[in-house]
Design a protein around this motif. Structure first.
Motif, PDB file in Angstrom:
ATOM      1  N   GLY A   1       0.806  -1.212   0.000  1.00 31.79           N
ATOM      2  CA  GLY A   1       0.000   0.000   0.000  1.00 31.79           C
ATOM      3  C   GLY A   1       0.835   1.256   0.000  1.00 31.79           C
ATOM      4  N   PRO A   2       0.192   2.425   0.212  1.00 34.50           N
ATOM      5  CA  PRO A   2       0.901   3.707   0.127  1.00 34.50           C
ATOM      6  C   PRO A   2       1.934   3.925   1.225  1.00 34.50           C
ATOM      7  CG  PRO A   2      -1.361   4.019   0.885  1.00 34.50           C
ATOM      8  CD  PRO A   2      -1.252   2.601   0.437  1.00 34.50           C
ATOM      9  N   ARG A   3       1.819   3.195   2.362  1.00 36.81           N
ATOM     10  CA  ARG A   3       2.808   3.363   3.432  1.00 36.81           C
ATOM     11  C   ARG A   3       4.063   2.546   3.188  1.00 36.81           C
ATOM     12  NH1 ARG A   3       0.869   5.621   7.932  1.00 36.81           N
ATOM     13  NH2 ARG A   3       3.045   6.282   8.112  1.00 36.81           N
ATOM     14  N   GLY A   4       3.991   1.531   2.342  1.00 38.76           N
ATOM     15  CA  GLY A   4       5.174   0.786   1.932  1.00 38.76           C
ATOM     16  C   GLY A   4       5.781  -0.130   2.977  1.00 38.76           C
ATOM     17  N   ARG A   5       5.045  -0.447   4.031  1.00 39.61           N
ATOM     18  CA  ARG A   5       5.551  -1.381   5.037  1.00 39.61           C
ATOM     19  C   ARG A   5       4.376  -2.014   5.779  1.00 39.61           C
ATOM     20  NH1 ARG A   5       6.173   3.752   7.401  1.00 39.61           N
ATOM     21  NH2 ARG A   5       5.580   3.906   9.612  1.00 39.61           N
ATOM     22  N   ASN A   6       4.646  -3.131   6.403  1.00 41.83           N
ATOM     23  CA  ASN A   6       3.609  -3.842   7.144  1.00 41.83           C
ATOM     24  C   ASN A   6       3.459  -3.265   8.549  1.00 41.83           C
ATOM     25  OD1 ASN A   6       3.045  -5.686   5.053  1.00 41.83           O
ATOM     26  ND2 ASN A   6       4.758  -6.983   5.674  1.00 41.83           N
ATOM     27  N   PHE A   7       2.229  -3.275   9.037  1.00 41.33           N
ATOM     28  CA  PHE A   7       1.913  -2.788  10.382  1.00 41.33           C
ATOM     29  C   PHE A   7       1.296  -3.909  11.206  1.00 41.33           C
ATOM     30  CE2 PHE A   7       2.394   1.141   8.206  1.00 41.33           C
ATOM     31  CZ  PHE A   7       2.559   2.150   9.140  1.00 41.33           C
ATOM     32  N   ASN A   8       1.494  -3.829  12.514  1.00 45.26           N
ATOM     33  CA  ASN A   8       0.810  -4.700  13.464  1.00 45.26           C
ATOM     34  C   ASN A   8      -0.258  -3.904  14.195  1.00 45.26           C
ATOM     35  OD1 ASN A   8       2.483  -6.979  13.028  1.00 45.26           O
ATOM     36  ND2 ASN A   8       4.056  -6.086  14.352  1.00 45.26           N
ATOM     37  N   MET A   9      -1.366  -4.552  14.532  1.00 50.69           N
ATOM     38  CA  MET A   9      -2.393  -3.908  15.340  1.00 50.69           C
ATOM     39  C   MET A   9      -2.459  -4.566  16.707  1.00 50.69           C
ATOM     40  SD  MET A   9      -6.497  -3.329  14.779  1.00 50.69           S
ATOM     41  CE  MET A   9      -6.997  -4.695  15.828  1.00 50.69           C
ATOM     42  N   ARG A  10      -2.533  -3.744  17.752  1.00 43.31           N
ATOM     43  CA  ARG A  10      -2.702  -4.215  19.118  1.00 43.31           C
ATOM     44  C   ARG A  10      -3.807  -3.401  19.772  1.00 43.31           C
ATOM     45  NH1 ARG A  10      -0.007  -7.471  17.130  1.00 43.31           N
ATOM     46  NH2 ARG A  10       2.022  -8.323  17.750  1.00 43.31           N
ATOM     47  N   TRP A  11      -4.665  -4.046  20.546  1.00 45.14           N
ATOM     48  CA  TRP A  11      -5.738  -3.318  21.225  1.00 45.14           C
ATOM     49  C   TRP A  11      -6.073  -4.027  22.523  1.00 45.14           C
ATOM     50  CZ3 TRP A  11      -7.851   1.269  21.271  1.00 45.14           C
ATOM     51  CH2 TRP A  11      -9.090   1.470  21.893  1.00 45.14           C
ATOM     52  N   VAL A  12      -5.855  -3.330  23.651  1.00 40.42           N
ATOM     53  CA  VAL A  12      -6.177  -3.885  24.958  1.00 40.42           C
ATOM     54  C   VAL A  12      -7.541  -3.404  25.430  1.00 40.42           C
ATOM     55  CG1 VAL A  12      -5.446  -4.035  27.372  1.00 40.42           C
ATOM     56  CG2 VAL A  12      -3.737  -4.044  25.550  1.00 40.42           C
ATOM     57  N   GLY A  13      -7.856  -2.142  25.154  1.00 43.62           N
ATOM     58  CA  GLY A  13      -9.108  -1.574  25.630  1.00 43.62           C
ATOM     59  C   GLY A  13      -8.963  -0.915  26.988  1.00 43.62           C
ATOM     60  N   SER A  14      -7.733  -0.774  27.459  1.00 39.92           N
ATOM     61  CA  SER A  14      -7.405  -0.029  28.673  1.00 39.92           C
ATOM     62  C   SER A  14      -6.374   1.005  28.247  1.00 39.92           C
ATOM     63  CB  SER A  14      -6.836  -0.977  29.738  1.00 39.92           C
ATOM     64  OG  SER A  14      -6.242  -0.266  30.791  1.00 39.92           O
ATOM     65  N   MET A  15      -6.706   2.294  28.338  1.00 41.72           N
ATOM     66  CA  MET A  15      -5.820   3.321  27.794  1.00 41.72           C
ATOM     67  C   MET A  15      -4.433   3.260  28.423  1.00 41.72           C
ATOM     68  SD  MET A  15      -6.262   7.458  27.585  1.00 41.72           S
ATOM     69  CE  MET A  15      -5.349   8.413  26.354  1.00 41.72           C
ATOM     70  N   VAL A  16      -4.367   3.045  29.732  1.00 39.43           N
ATOM     71  CA  VAL A  16      -3.044   2.996  30.362  1.00 39.43           C
ATOM     72  C   VAL A  16      -2.223   1.832  29.820  1.00 39.43           C
ATOM     73  CG1 VAL A  16      -3.584   4.219  32.493  1.00 39.43           C
ATOM     74  CG2 VAL A  16      -4.045   1.775  32.346  1.00 39.43           C
ATOM     75  N   ALA A  17      -2.862   0.689  29.590  1.00 41.00           N
ATOM     76  CA  ALA A  17      -2.124  -0.466  29.072  1.00 41.00           C
ATOM     77  C   ALA A  17      -1.678  -0.222  27.636  1.00 41.00           C
ATOM     78  CB  ALA A  17      -2.988  -1.722  29.168  1.00 41.00           C
ATOM     79  N   ASP A  18      -2.578   0.294  26.798  1.00 42.67           N
ATOM     80  CA  ASP A  18      -2.229   0.561  25.398  1.00 42.67           C
ATOM     81  C   ASP A  18      -1.147   1.635  25.291  1.00 42.67           C
ATOM     82  OD1 ASP A  18      -3.758  -1.143  23.595  1.00 42.67           O
ATOM     83  OD2 ASP A  18      -5.540  -0.187  24.421  1.00 42.67           O
ATOM     84  N   LEU A  19      -1.284   2.723  26.056  1.00 41.65           N
ATOM     85  CA  LEU A  19      -0.292   3.795  25.971  1.00 41.65           C
ATOM     86  C   LEU A  19       1.046   3.382  26.570  1.00 41.65           C
ATOM     87  CD1 LEU A  19      -0.253   6.755  24.900  1.00 41.65           C
ATOM     88  CD2 LEU A  19      -2.485   5.657  24.860  1.00 41.65           C
ATOM     89  N   HIS A  20       1.015   2.544  27.596  1.00 40.42           N
ATOM     90  CA  HIS A  20       2.290   2.111  28.182  1.00 40.42           C
ATOM     91  C   HIS A  20       3.062   1.258  27.186  1.00 40.42           C
ATOM     92  CE1 HIS A  20       5.153   1.527  31.351  1.00 40.42           C
ATOM     93  NE2 HIS A  20       5.097   0.214  31.212  1.00 40.42           N
ATOM     94  N   ARG A  21       2.362   0.398  26.467  1.00 44.13           N
ATOM     95  CA  ARG A  21       3.031  -0.395  25.427  1.00 44.13           C
ATOM     96  C   ARG A  21       3.624   0.525  24.361  1.00 44.13           C
ATOM     97  NH1 ARG A  21      -1.077  -2.626  23.606  1.00 44.13           N
ATOM     98  NH2 ARG A  21      -1.313  -1.251  21.825  1.00 44.13           N
ATOM     99  N   ILE A  22       2.862   1.513  23.943  1.00 46.43           N
ATOM    100  CA  ILE A  22       3.327   2.428  22.905  1.00 46.43           C
ATOM    101  C   ILE A  22       4.516   3.248  23.399  1.00 46.43           C
ATOM    102  CG2 ILE A  22       2.655   4.570  21.721  1.00 46.43           C
ATOM    103  CD1 ILE A  22      -0.121   3.163  21.292  1.00 46.43           C
ATOM    104  N   LEU A  23       4.460   3.690  24.648  1.00 45.02           N
ATOM    105  CA  LEU A  23       5.557   4.498  25.167  1.00 45.02           C
ATOM    106  C   LEU A  23       6.837   3.685  25.289  1.00 45.02           C
ATOM    107  CD1 LEU A  23       6.057   7.407  26.161  1.00 45.02           C
ATOM    108  CD2 LEU A  23       5.664   6.576  28.481  1.00 45.02           C
ATOM    109  N   THR A  24       6.726   2.386  25.531  1.00 39.04           N
ATOM    110  CA  THR A  24       7.920   1.574  25.720  1.00 39.04           C
ATOM    111  C   THR A  24       8.468   1.005  24.419  1.00 39.04           C
ATOM    112  OG1 THR A  24       6.477  -0.302  26.279  1.00 39.04           O
ATOM    113  CG2 THR A  24       7.399   0.950  28.102  1.00 39.04           C
ATOM    114  N   ARG A  25       7.611   0.830  23.384  1.00 38.37           N
ATOM    115  CA  ARG A  25       8.164   0.263  22.152  1.00 38.37           C
ATOM    116  C   ARG A  25       7.672   0.945  20.872  1.00 38.37           C
ATOM    117  NH1 ARG A  25       5.277  -5.705  22.264  1.00 38.37           N
ATOM    118  NH2 ARG A  25       3.433  -5.217  21.022  1.00 38.37           N
ATOM    119  N   GLY A  26       6.960   2.052  21.001  1.00 42.15           N
ATOM    120  CA  GLY A  26       6.522   2.798  19.838  1.00 42.15           C
ATOM    121  C   GLY A  26       5.131   2.403  19.385  1.00 42.15           C
TER     122      GLY A  26
END
Length: 324
Positions: free
Chosen positions: A222-247
């Motif tokens: 596609g237009p982004r030119g790379r594969n993406f992974n999707m993750r969803w916990v449904g708890s903002m603190v859990a989702d944001l903590h994962r993002i803050l630690t690994r992007g």
């Protein structure tokens, strides 16, 4: 280095308030660990029109009780309560306001998924002294925050904190109840290939968010030119903590099922503190129109759309919204 050591260079009154919040979170962590059916049972409905769990109410009570010990605290506001909670009159010396979501992600309690506490500290400056605080005093934009943080009650109890000079992480020692610094300067990579969103709501989103998801689902072809992974916990603190630690990037966008509501998450209790943390870690936060930290405040329980995380992804989302 302990949390107390880390705060040695902060304003003493601010440090004392943060330590009081940390003490409250130690109590909440103990209650979460004990579990119990009464914690996940519905007990009432809050000002948001949402069902409160037993642990929502208990966590709220703990934070109000423990934080009030801080001499610099003028007033509090909680996601779970309709109006502010005055603590002491404003003085010429100033002080602080504390705003918090006492138990973010509480719908996950019964399935033992990580929940957390989010908090924001605002300065009580420039107001007329010798009077109780009013709600309007607390309605400051996100860039006014003196500090912000969250605590994740997971396999480890972790606090992430900013006082405006970078982001640090702390882990609670369960034997001593001391917060030890586990990350001195947390940073978000500018580029990521991971995103978090509740994809089942695709049909309800605005076109720019649908376009973004279409692009990342197309992967390297596609237009982004790379594969993406999707993750969803449904708890903002859990989702944001994962993002803050690994992007990554977290999206909780506007939804046409509630067209008159700007979004689902609360500006003062969730979006602003998380936006300050992410900003200090090198990321960005966007509400569909402006940077979240610049979003005008119209009410204590105001809701906003949230797109937050690695800078490159948020910039791309801004461009998609600008082109709509």
């Amino acid at each position: 280095m302990t949390l107390s050591d880390h705060l040695a260079t902060a304003h003493p009154a601010l440090a004392e308030l943060i330590l009081a919040v940390a003490d409250a979170c130690v109590e909440i962590a103990a209650v979460v660990r004990r579990g119990g059916a009464d914690h996940s049972a519905a007990v009432s409905v809050n000002v948001q029109g949402e069902v409160q769990k037993g642990l929502d109410v208990l966590a709220d009570d703990i934070l109000v009780r423990v934080a009030a010990r801080s001499p610099a605290l003028v007033a509090m506001a909680s996601e779970e309560q309709d109006d502010i909670i005055p603590v002491r009159d404003l003085t010429a010396e100033g002080g602080y306001y504390l705003l918090f979501d006492p138990l973010d992600g509480s719908s996950n309690i019964e399935v033992n998924v990580s929940v957390g506490t989010i908090f924001s500290i605002l300065p009580a400056l420039g107001a007329i002294p010798d009077r109780p605080a009013v709600a309007a005093d607390l309605m400051q934009r996100g860039r006014s925050q003196a500090a912000a943080g969250y605590v994740v009650y997971g396999p480890q109890v972790t606090m992430v904190l900013t006082t405006g000079e970078g982001v640090a992480g702390f882990t609670l020692d369960p034997e001593t109840n001391i917060w030890n610094r586990s990350a001195e300067r947390m940073t978000l990579p500018a580029r990521t290939s991971e995103y978090a969103i509740n994809a089942s709501n695709y049909r309800h989103w605005a076109a720019p968010v649908q376009t973004y998801v279409d692009e990342v689902l197309a992967g390297k072809d596609g237009p982004r030119g790379r594969n993406f992974n999707m993750r969803w916990v449904g708890s903002m603190v859990a989702d944001l903590h994962r993002i803050l630690t690994r992007g990554g990037v977290f999206l909780y966008p506007w939804d046409k099922r509630e067209p008159d509501r700007a979004g689902r998450l609360r500006l003062m209790y969730e979006a602003n503190p998380m936006a300050l943390i992410v900003d200090q870690a090198g990321g960005q936060a966007f509400d569909g129109m402006t940077d979240i930290l610049d979003t005008p405040v119209t009410g204590l329980h105001q809701r906003v759309s949230v797109m937050i995380g690695s800078a490159e992804e948020v910039e791309h989302l801004k461009a998609l919204h600008a082109n709509t």
